[in-house]
Motif scaffolding. Structure first.
Motif, PDB file in Angstrom:
ATOM      1  N   ILE A 458       0.806  -1.255  -0.026  1.00 14.44           N
ATOM      2  CA  ILE A 458       0.031  -0.135   0.165  1.00 14.44           C
ATOM      3  C   ILE A 458       0.859   1.128   0.142  1.00 14.44           C
ATOM      4  CG2 ILE A 458      -1.731   1.317   1.430  1.00 14.44           C
ATOM      5  CD1 ILE A 458      -2.840  -1.198   2.257  1.00 14.44           C
ATOM      6  N   LEU A 459       1.879   1.276   0.828  1.00 12.55           N
ATOM      7  CA  LEU A 459       2.614   2.621   0.880  1.00 12.55           C
ATOM      8  C   LEU A 459       3.491   2.707  -0.521  1.00 12.55           C
ATOM      9  CD1 LEU A 459       4.607   2.209   4.381  1.00 12.55           C
ATOM     10  CD2 LEU A 459       3.203   4.166   3.443  1.00 12.55           C
ATOM     11  N   THR A 462       1.065   4.025  -3.065  1.00  9.10           N
ATOM     12  CA  THR A 462       0.544   5.175  -2.569  1.00  9.10           C
ATOM     13  C   THR A 462       1.747   6.267  -2.974  1.00  9.10           C
ATOM     14  OG1 THR A 462      -0.430   4.363  -0.727  1.00  9.10           O
ATOM     15  CG2 THR A 462      -0.263   6.554  -0.659  1.00  9.10           C
TER      16      THR A 462
ATOM     17  N   TYR B 101     -11.112  -3.706  11.383  1.00 15.22           N
ATOM     18  CA  TYR B 101      -9.866  -4.371  11.077  1.00 15.22           C
ATOM     19  C   TYR B 101      -9.008  -4.936  12.128  1.00 15.22           C
ATOM     20  CZ  TYR B 101      -4.903  -2.702  10.847  1.00 15.22           C
ATOM     21  OH  TYR B 101      -3.607  -2.556  10.887  1.00 15.22           O
ATOM     22  N   VAL B 117       0.386  -1.251  17.696  1.00 13.73           N
ATOM     23  CA  VAL B 117       1.095  -1.446  16.335  1.00 13.73           C
ATOM     24  C   VAL B 117       0.399  -1.458  15.155  1.00 13.73           C
ATOM     25  CG1 VAL B 117       2.679  -3.125  15.050  1.00 13.73           C
ATOM     26  CG2 VAL B 117       3.130  -2.733  17.649  1.00 13.73           C
ATOM     27  N   LEU B 118      -0.588  -2.166  15.212  1.00 22.20           N
ATOM     28  CA  LEU B 118      -1.789  -2.323  14.054  1.00 22.20           C
ATOM     29  C   LEU B 118      -2.466  -0.939  13.606  1.00 22.20           C
ATOM     30  CD1 LEU B 118      -3.428  -5.645  14.988  1.00 22.20           C
ATOM     31  CD2 LEU B 118      -1.509  -5.320  13.208  1.00 22.20           C
ATOM     32  N   LEU B 121      -0.009   1.543  12.165  1.00 26.23           N
ATOM     33  CA  LEU B 121       0.501   1.163  10.858  1.00 26.23           C
ATOM     34  C   LEU B 121      -0.697   1.539   9.839  1.00 26.23           C
ATOM     35  CD1 LEU B 121       2.295  -2.149  10.993  1.00 26.23           C
ATOM     36  CD2 LEU B 121       3.208  -0.170  10.139  1.00 26.23           C
ATOM     37  N   MET B 122      -1.691   1.192  10.244  1.00 20.63           N
ATOM     38  CA  MET B 122      -3.020   1.774   9.416  1.00 20.63           C
ATOM     39  C   MET B 122      -3.151   3.142   9.588  1.00 20.63           C
ATOM     40  SD  MET B 122      -5.191   0.583   7.155  1.00 20.63           S
ATOM     41  CE  MET B 122      -6.004  -0.818   7.100  1.00 20.63           C
ATOM     42  N   PHE B 124      -0.872   5.321  10.005  1.00 22.38           N
ATOM     43  CA  PHE B 124       0.276   5.997   9.159  1.00 22.38           C
ATOM     44  C   PHE B 124      -0.104   5.822   7.752  1.00 22.38           C
ATOM     45  CE2 PHE B 124       4.292   5.188   7.078  1.00 22.38           C
ATOM     46  CZ  PHE B 124       5.106   6.507   7.264  1.00 22.38           C
ATOM     47  N   ILE B 125      -0.193   4.841   7.322  1.00 21.47           N
ATOM     48  CA  ILE B 125      -0.521   4.766   5.768  1.00 21.47           C
ATOM     49  C   ILE B 125      -1.760   5.752   5.365  1.00 21.47           C
ATOM     50  CG2 ILE B 125       0.824   2.643   5.263  1.00 21.47           C
ATOM     51  CD1 ILE B 125      -1.970   1.162   5.143  1.00 21.47           C
ATOM     52  N   TYR B 128      -0.460   9.260   5.423  1.00 21.63           N
ATOM     53  CA  TYR B 128       0.683   9.444   4.270  1.00 21.63           C
ATOM     54  C   TYR B 128      -0.339   9.545   2.907  1.00 21.63           C
ATOM     55  CZ  TYR B 128       4.143   8.520   1.029  1.00 21.63           C
ATOM     56  OH  TYR B 128       5.206   8.728  -0.027  1.00 21.63           O
ATOM     57  N   ALA B 129      -1.109   8.856   2.644  1.00 20.75           N
ATOM     58  CA  ALA B 129      -2.212   8.824   1.488  1.00 20.75           C
ATOM     59  C   ALA B 129      -2.837  10.358   1.577  1.00 20.75           C
ATOM     60  CB  ALA B 129      -3.263   7.799   1.379  1.00 20.75           C
ATOM     61  N   LYS B 132      -0.513  13.194   0.534  1.00 22.98           N
ATOM     62  CA  LYS B 132      -0.504  13.092  -0.877  1.00 22.98           C
ATOM     63  C   LYS B 132      -1.732  13.713  -1.577  1.00 22.98           C
ATOM     64  CE  LYS B 132       3.513  11.472  -0.756  1.00 22.98           C
ATOM     65  NZ  LYS B 132       4.699  12.499  -1.385  1.00 22.98           N
ATOM     66  N   ASN B 136      -4.551  11.269  -5.262  1.00 21.40           N
ATOM     67  CA  ASN B 136      -3.775  10.251  -4.920  1.00 21.40           C
ATOM     68  C   ASN B 136      -4.656   8.984  -4.464  1.00 21.40           C
ATOM     69  OD1 ASN B 136      -1.197   8.750  -4.789  1.00 21.40           O
ATOM     70  ND2 ASN B 136      -1.254   9.270  -2.763  1.00 21.40           N
ATOM     71  N   LEU B 140      -5.365   5.369  -6.380  1.00 19.28           N
ATOM     72  CA  LEU B 140      -5.151   4.045  -5.723  1.00 19.28           C
ATOM     73  C   LEU B 140      -6.397   3.414  -5.445  1.00 19.28           C
ATOM     74  CD1 LEU B 140      -3.259   5.214  -2.190  1.00 19.28           C
ATOM     75  CD2 LEU B 140      -2.475   3.996  -4.266  1.00 19.28           C
ATOM     76  N   ILE B 276      -7.811  -5.688   3.367  1.00 18.57           N
ATOM     77  CA  ILE B 276      -6.999  -4.616   4.171  1.00 18.57           C
ATOM     78  C   ILE B 276      -6.834  -3.493   3.409  1.00 18.57           C
ATOM     79  CG2 ILE B 276      -4.622  -3.646   5.110  1.00 18.57           C
ATOM     80  CD1 ILE B 276      -4.719  -6.544   6.340  1.00 18.57           C
ATOM     81  N   CYS B 277      -6.637  -3.613   1.995  1.00 24.11           N
ATOM     82  CA  CYS B 277      -6.265  -2.509   1.088  1.00 24.11           C
ATOM     83  C   CYS B 277      -7.673  -1.906   1.200  1.00 24.11           C
ATOM     84  CB  CYS B 277      -6.260  -3.069  -0.219  1.00 24.11           C
ATOM     85  SG  CYS B 277      -4.522  -3.556  -0.254  1.00 24.11           S
ATOM     86  N   TYR B 280      -8.365  -0.038   4.014  1.00 20.83           N
ATOM     87  CA  TYR B 280      -7.792   1.384   3.841  1.00 20.83           C
ATOM     88  C   TYR B 280      -8.068   2.569   3.329  1.00 20.83           C
ATOM     89  CZ  TYR B 280      -3.619   3.825   1.718  1.00 20.83           C
ATOM     90  OH  TYR B 280      -2.954   4.964   1.032  1.00 20.83           O
TER      91      TYR B 280
END
Lengths: 531, 374
Positions: A458-459, A462, B101, B117-118, B121-122, B124-125, B128-129, B132, B136, B140, B276-277, B280
């Protein structure tokens, strides 16, 4: 100690100072300035002589090794001695001025193809550094630059990095003019433009950017030209410098231009509205803008039948996926998701891994690193030793490591398979990205299994989807999706249906092929009857 | 500003409603309608179309995206209040999705990995998106939509081939109590209503906004009903409808029955990975919508501060939704359908009626004045 770059004392500042200094009418003074500027250059040559009556002092200057001495002797010095004496005899009554003499020499005496006037020191140095010869006359504040370039250069040879079974074999060399000629020979049209500029304060490298006027979007051409002209650097030694200097995303690992050494590939891309950049001294040509899916295309896709070409393209895409993910998936299956492996296969793998002192992740990381070491060693070593190292590495060390119980056979097979798959990727830069990303995926798989792979995926997409180079999204035509062009990436369309060029914003002429209506069965019958 | 194309919008809306519905609707619909659950997504096409028509009617009044539309219809004060509610609800939806999730990860994939952690991570991504930009995310969504649909078709067909039991679907169209139908209807209409979020993105849509949104909503309605109906059909056919509500993840249990020649098996992990995608993208769009609403409501120039603080809010709310999986089941079957209906059906319905009256009244006045003149 301050190591910062101090522009005040840099040699290029001195060069800039001399740029505006015009030649003196006195030959002696000009010679002194040039000798002083080129002091310490053993290859700098001056030949002084006089000709005509009354005698005119002249001097020719050049760098040894860059000129054709026979041409200087026969077409320059000999011409001046023979023709000028005749000329002076005819014009005995009226003695010509030295400026007129320079014009006469340029227009009536010298038999060389390339002659032009020069009036400052910096241009003289630039020209003689490029292999030209400069003729200076006494009492004349300008000189003549005579094209006498000739140096030892590598002959045109077969492409080493982009080999093909079908299609042209020749590749670019380090000589710019020879490279431009290779392109001109293929694109014999007045729309094919090659513009030249000089980049590099010290290297003064000739850079040529080429495009097809009616096809390449004017905005793209203007953009490339502007970015190239804005570069202010001391030297350009390869096209790789330019790629980083003109890019929009300087911190990206993704290759933003295609490096190729094949003239046919450059021409193919120019015909799709792209721009090519060549520099003197490099056999690699930059083609831009490019998108990531384009890296799956091999040069000979377009020279063989479209059906095998399409199947080979599928194979390459699959090889890319295998190369990127196979090791990571194998490690994640072994570490986190055993249940996905069929029981007999799992038992085989477990029995093979018995005695291996490392976890699967460390084992894979070690083997991948070793593989990369061997690959790099094979590249850097001389041709005679390179293959030997690969054989020793792959066979002997690999076999010994398995027998010693340091690594397991299934892991060696997986690493070797993904390594071989990476060789299928036709572009070296795309191959490098794959190699780097393979490690990232491996670490993610070691940490979080398939979930880690998915997060990394995904990263990655992206990041890739967010990048655009020269206004073209890096993942196009996949994202943003373009249903007309996606087939051109996944398949190799037959030429008879490939009527349009890939679309780019601002492209004026998209039509590539005008299909003619097929003769009807009636016409065919008529034709056979007539015959 | 780069615009979202019609195709990208379709993918965005589809990913907004389908991935979460995969897991939400199985237990909810089979609990109330048993073997007939798979018929509800087909029956929802007409009400769904009317719902979308209602959204489009509100949008058409002044062709502006939410929350400007709220201000227009409800006045500045109430418009802002409702906007704030929507911002919070979008963030709650993000928290809920994040929690779904996590539950699946905890039960099926990474049993011992800490929640932090889980979540990190989710988020964070997602962050990030969002950094952008929406273009973006739209790009995706095309890739992820293709991936999700392909895998969905593969898995469902595989399940149907391997373990389809016709008896599990019998008797069709019998024993459909009114109350159960109503629960199923509102459960599904609430999920469909999530598509309303797309109106907050209206400013980013290319070309004729109304036309593009209309065609996208219609397409997604068909895709939604096909995907969810086929998933429920294969769920009921492979597992017995009576046991589905008691399973922690019925879809995964079904996917576990899929195999290729008994060699490639237990591919539920693969399914989760692709799912998961989808999750997300769902999370990212709701988060982006909350961010856009905040930016517009409070005239903020930058959304960085909001993204950072709302990320923490999402994580905290997600962690405190419930302490057990059973608690989450209650959220899925009780609270979320109620909240979805409140925010995506009843509030828009109120605005719709209000604007209908508003449009009707001047005409009435005109008619009255005309009759007086006569």
């Amino acid at each position: 100690m301050d190591h910062s770059y101090n522009n005040k004392f840099s040699p290029e500042t001195v060069a800039d100072k001399h740029k505006s200094v015009l030649l003196s009418p006195e030959l002696k003074k000009n010679q002194e300035v040039l000798t002083q500027r080129l002091a310490g250059c053993f290859d700098f040559m001056q030949r002084e002589f006089s000709f005509g009556s009354p005698p005119v002092k002249a001097s020719i200057i050049f760098f040894e090794g860059l000129v054709d001495k026979r041409q200087i002797e026969n077409s320059l010095i000999k011409s001046i001695f023979i023709n000028c004496n005749i000329f002076f005899r005819k014009e005995q009554n009226s003695e010509p001025s030295h400026a007129d003499l320079l014009d006469t020499l340029k227009n009536k005496v010298l038999t060389l193809a390339e002659v032009k006037t020069v009036d400052n020191y910096e241009d003289i140095i630039l020209q003689i550094s490029s292999g030209d010869t400069v003729l200076l006359l006494d009492n004349c504040a300008s000189g003549l630059v005579i094209g006498t370039r000739s140096w030892a250069a590598r002959a045109i040879s077969m492409s080493e990095n982009e080999t093909t079974v079908f299609g042209p074999k020749e590749s670019f060399t380090e000589t710019l003019i020879s490279n431009t000629a290779m392109l001109r020979r293929r694109l014999k049209s007045s729309s094919f433009k090659m513009e030249r500029l000089t980049i590099g304060r010290i290297s003064q490298t000739s850079v040529c950017f080429c495009y097809i006027e009616n096809i390449a979007p004017p905005a793209l051409v203007a953009n490339v030209k502007e970015r190239l002209s804005q570069i202010d650097i001391d030297a350009i030694l390869d096209t790789g410098y330019l790629e980083e200097l003109i890019t929009e995303e300087p911190y990206s690992i993704f290759s933003q231009a295609m490096h190729t050494e094949r003239p046919d590939r450059v021409c193919g891309n120019l015909l799709e509205g792209k721009v090519g950049i060549m520099i003197d001294g490099s056999p690699m040509v930059l083609v831009l803008p490019v998108t990531f899916p384009q890296f799956a295309n091999a040069p000979d896709d377009y020279y063989i039948n479209y059906i095998p070409a399409t199947l080979l393209r599928f194979l390459r895409i699959a090889a890319f996926a295998v190369s990127l993910l196979m090791t990571a998936v194998f490690v994640s299956l072994l570490t986190y998701h055993h249940e996905m492996i069929p029981t007999p296969l799992l038992l085989t793998i477990i029995s093979a891994r018995q005695g291996v002192p490392f976890p699967a992740f460390v084992e894979a990381l070690l083997l991948e690193t070793t593989f990369e070491l061997l690959r790099e060693a094979g590249l850097r070593l001389p041709n005679a030793i390179g293959p030997a190292v690969s054989i020793v590495g792959a066979l002997i060390i690999g076999e010994a490591a398995v027998q010693a119980g340091l690594v397991s056979t299934p892991m060696v097979v997986v690493i070797a398979f993904s390594g071989i798959a990476s060789f299928v990727i036709p572009n070296y830069n795309a191959g490098i990205i794959t190699r780097i990303m393979r490690f990232v995926f491996l670490i993610a798989a070691g940490l979080l299994g398939l979930f880690g792979i998915m997060i990394t995926f995904i990263l990655l997409i992206t990041r890739m989807a967010s990048v655009s180079f020269f206004g073209i999204p890096y993942l196009s035509p996949v994202a943003p999706f373009n249903n007309k062009q996606i087939f051109d990436i996944l398949t190799r369309r037959p030429w008879f249906s490939n009527t349009l060029r890939p679309w780019q914003e601002g492209m004026k002429n998209q039509k590539r092929y005008e299909p003619k209506p097929a003769p009807s069965s009636k016409d065919k019958k008529g034709a056979s009857n007539e015959s | 500003m780069e615009k979202i194309s019609s195709f990208q919008l379709k993918c965005l809306i589809a990913l907004l409603i389908i991935p979460a519905a995969f897991f939400e609707e199985g237990p909810l619909l089979t609990a109330v309608l048993k073997n007939n659950a798979w018929l509800v997504p087909i029956g929802i096409i007409l009400p769904g179309w009317l719902l979308f028509k209602m959204y489009l009617y509100i949008f058409r009044q002044n062709n502006i995206s939410f929350p400007e539309a709220f201000n227009e219809h409800l006045g500045r004060f109430w418009g802002k209040i409702i906007t704030i509610f929507y911002i919070f609800y979008f963030l709650v939806l993000c928290s809920y999705i994040l929690r779904i999730y996590f539950e699946f990860m905890k039960i099926n994939l990474l049993l011992t990995t800490p929640i932090s952690v889980l979540f990190f991570l989710m988020l964070f991504i997602g962050f990030y998106a969002l950094k952008k930009g929406i273009n973006n995310i739209a790009r995706l969504s095309v890739i992820i939509f293709a991936l999700t649909i392909f895998l969905n078709i593969f898995l469902i067909s595989n399940c149907i081939i391997n373990g389809f039991k016709w008896d599990n679907l019998q008797p069709i169209l019998s024993d459909i109590p009114f109350k159960a139908s109503l629960i199923a209807f509102f459960g599904l209409i609430g999920v469909l209503g999530k598509a309303m979020t797309v109106f907050t993105l209206a400013d980013f849509v290319a070309g004729d906004k109304e036309k593009t949104i209309k065609s996208s909503l219609s397409t997604v309605l068909i895709i939604f009903s096909l995907v969810i109906s086929s998933t429920l059909l294969s769920l009921c056919a492979t597992l017995h409808p009576s046991i589905i509500p008691s399973l922690s993840s019925a879809v995964l249990t079904m996917v576990r029955t899929a195999h290729i020649s008994y060699f490639i098996q237990n591919i539920d992990i693969l399914f989760i990975s692709v799912w998961i995608c989808g999750i997300y993208i769902t999370l990212t769009i709701f988060w982006f919508s909350a961010s856009i609403l905040t930016q517009k409501a409070f005239s903020l120039r930058d959304n960085r501060f909001f993204l950072a603080s709302s990320g923490i809010f999402i994580a905290l709310v997600s962690a405190s939704l419930s302490s057990t999986s059973l608690g989450l089941f209650v959220w899925t079957t009780k609270f979320m359908p109620f909240l979805n209906n409140c925010f995506f059906v009843f509030i828009p319905l109120f605005i719709f009626i209000k604007s209908l009256i508003k449009n009707y009244l001047p005409n009435k006045h005109n008619n009255e004045s005309l009759s007086i003149k006569k």
